[in-house]
Write an enzyme that holds these catalytic residues in place. Structure first.
Site, short mmCIF file in Angstrom:
data_model
loop_
_atom_site.label_atom_id
_atom_site.label_comp_id
_atom_site.label_asym_id
_atom_site.label_seq_id
_atom_site.Cartn_x
_atom_site.Cartn_y
_atom_site.Cartn_z
N ASN A 210 61.06 -2.75 28.70
CA ASN A 210 61.14 -2.04 27.60
C ASN A 210 62.41 -2.16 26.89
OD1 ASN A 210 62.91 0.15 28.68
ND2 ASN A 210 61.31 0.25 29.98
N ASP A 279 56.28 2.70 33.83
CA ASP A 279 55.35 3.73 34.37
C ASP A 279 54.14 3.02 35.05
OD1 ASP A 279 56.28 6.03 33.05
OD2 ASP A 279 55.73 5.41 31.57
N ILE A 307 60.05 8.54 40.09
CA ILE A 307 61.22 8.64 40.80
C ILE A 307 61.76 10.05 40.50
CG2 ILE A 307 63.64 7.86 41.36
CD1 ILE A 307 62.71 5.25 39.98
N VAL A 308 61.94 10.55 39.55
CA VAL A 308 62.68 11.60 39.23
C VAL A 308 61.53 13.04 39.94
CG1 VAL A 308 62.16 12.41 36.80
CG2 VAL A 308 64.00 13.27 37.70
N PHE A 323 65.44 12.42 31.40
CA PHE A 323 65.58 12.01 30.15
C PHE A 323 64.08 11.65 29.58
CE2 PHE A 323 69.98 11.18 28.51
CZ PHE A 323 70.45 11.85 29.48
O1 C5P Z 1 57.28 10.53 31.93
P1 C5P Z 1 58.26 9.94 31.19
O2 C5P Z 1 58.49 8.67 31.65
O3 C5P Z 1 58.34 9.92 29.91
O4 C5P Z 1 59.58 10.61 31.62
C1 C5P Z 1 60.96 10.24 31.80
C2 C5P Z 1 61.65 10.89 32.65
O5 C5P Z 1 61.10 10.34 34.13
C3 C5P Z 1 63.08 9.88 32.81
O6 C5P Z 1 64.11 10.93 33.21
C4 C5P Z 1 62.73 8.95 33.71
O7 C5P Z 1 63.89 8.53 34.48
C5 C5P Z 1 62.00 9.37 34.70
N1 C5P Z 1 60.91 8.45 35.44
C6 C5P Z 1 60.97 8.35 36.61
N2 C5P Z 1 60.05 7.44 37.21
C7 C5P Z 1 59.07 6.87 36.42
C8 C5P Z 1 58.87 7.16 35.15
C9 C5P Z 1 59.74 7.96 34.55
O8 C5P Z 1 61.88 8.71 37.40
N3 C5P Z 1 58.15 6.01 37.13
#
Ligand code: C5P
Length: 402
Positions: A210, A279, A307-308, A323
């Protein structure tokens, strides 16, 4: 976590029996991640050979002010600028007297005069010399000019007398060096961030990614370090310079990013997920380059680990910031992500519009937390990050006092 990660410590060693202990201080600073350079006075070289400090620091030891070769390698002004902090240990009565008079007759005194950074002085001398009015006046002079006196300690001295004049032990001096950087709103806290995009391999030459530049995450890492935190940054593939004082781990894929974050997470107080983690990732990575044959091709994707969300659900005590980059309905999606991902704060921004967002040096952020929100208007990312860190520290303290 390393409390002096990427910090540059200039160690001044002057003539005294405690000079041998400076070698231990050097090692302790290195063990906390610092880069150390050593300047010795002539007196110091009578006690310990410069080679000892050269071997330990991995850099030439500086001893001469008026030496063309040394000045060419790194002159006194450059050394003064290079350092993030200067510690003189041991500081002899003679050096303290020269520094108090503002002399620039030897390299170390000249550096002390030229620097604008914090200077720590660890006096070490015979009890009577320390107690003498002249020495006390000199020490008061240095303190008045903003230098910090460390010790001396009381006890048996090398000369056989007992009293004040022993240099503080290297372990105590290390704590004083560390505390120089622990002054901001995140002093003493460990912060882990991830930043940038990830790359999900399709075959050996292609990937899915991205437009994330990582700039906002790097600005956040810098602002956290400036606020006194020990910072580790897990970075996806980006072309950015590591901020000063930040420990960086480079990764490529979402799986690698997850692994790197989880390896560090138990030592952390705050996790800031700025990364634009993919994703989805290809179900199978082709071993060889995929050939184009048909008019259409199908790629099976599987979800990556969030991850988060994994971090926030596994470690509810940890302060978690997410974020969200959105192209529309920022408020609605931002609030939903705060809740669904069990975050303490969420920063949402608009991307894919003319200004701000992914590749820009400026950004606007809408911050949500349980029971509140705040809008940061379009600002350069570094100052935006500083403001966000202030707000984050406030919310972190609220969580830990309730
Ligand atoms: O769901 P979305 O990707 O929009 O959410 C964004 C947040 O989720 C960001 O803080 C991003 O670092 C985290 N995230 C994550 N692991 C993923 C996808 C998004 O930690 N696979």
């Amino acid at each position: 976590m390393n409390k002096l990660q990427n910090r540059r410590v200039l160690l001044g060693v002057t003539g005294g029996i405690a000079a041998y202990k400076a070698a231990e201080l050097l090692r302790l600073c290195q063990s906390q991640g610092a880069e150390v350079r050593v300047v010795m006075t002539h007196g110091a070289t009578e006690f310990v050979a410069p080679l000892t400090f050269q071997a330990l620091s991995g850099s030439p030891v500086h001893t001469q002010l008026l030496d063309a070769e040394e000045e060419a390698a790194m002159g006194h002004i450059n050394l003064a600028r290079w350092a993030d902090v200067i510690i003189v240990a041991p500081a002899s009565a003679s050096f303290i007297s020269r520094a108090a008079r503002g002399e620039a007759s030897d390299l170390l005194s000249a550096i002390i005069l030229a620097t604008e950074k914090k200077v720590l002085i660890a006096p070490a001398m015979n009890r009577a010399m320390y107690e003498d009015k002249v020495t006390q006046k000199n020490l008061a002079n240095l303190t008045e000019r903003g230098m910090v006196m460390l010790g001396p300690d009381e006890g048996l001295q090398a000369c056989g007398e007992t009293g004040f004049g022993r240099m503080l032990e290297p372990g105590a001096l290390l704590q004083d060096v560390v505390s120089v950087f622990q002054t901001g709103v995140l002093a003493g806290l460990n912060v882990l961030l991830n930043a940038g995009p990830t790359r999900e391999a399709i075959d050996p030459v292609r990937y899915i990614s991205n437009h994330s530049s990582g700039k906002m995450g790097f600005a956040m890492a810098q602002a956290c370090a400036e606020a006194g935190a020990a910072v580790t940054l897990v970075a996806g593939p980006v072309q950015l310079v590591t901020p000063s004082g930040v420990e960086r781990m480079d990764v490529t894929s979402a799986a690698e990013m997850s692994e790197a974050v989880m390896a560090k997470i138990e030592q952390v107080d705050i996790f800031i997920a700025t990364a634009a983690v993919a994703d989805y990732t290809p179900e199978h990575k082709a071993v060889e380059k995929i050939k184009k044959n048909d008019q259409k091709m199908q790629l099976n994707l599987v979800k990556t680990v969030d991850i988060v969300s994994t971090v926030s659900s596994t470690y509810p005590e940890l302060f978690c910031v997410g974020f969200a980059a959105e192209t529309n309905d920022v408020e609605m999606y931002g609030k939903a992500k705060l809740k669904n991902k069990s975050l303490d704060m969420l920063a949402a921004n608009l991307v894919g519009v003319a200004e701000g967002g992914f590749n820009s040096d400026e950004n606007a952020l809408k911050i949500f937390w349980s029971g509140g929100e705040h809008q940061f208007e379009m600002t350069p990312k570094h100052s935006l990050a500083q403001q966000f860190v202030e707000l984050m520290a406030e919310k972190y303290n609220e969580k830990h006092t309730t």
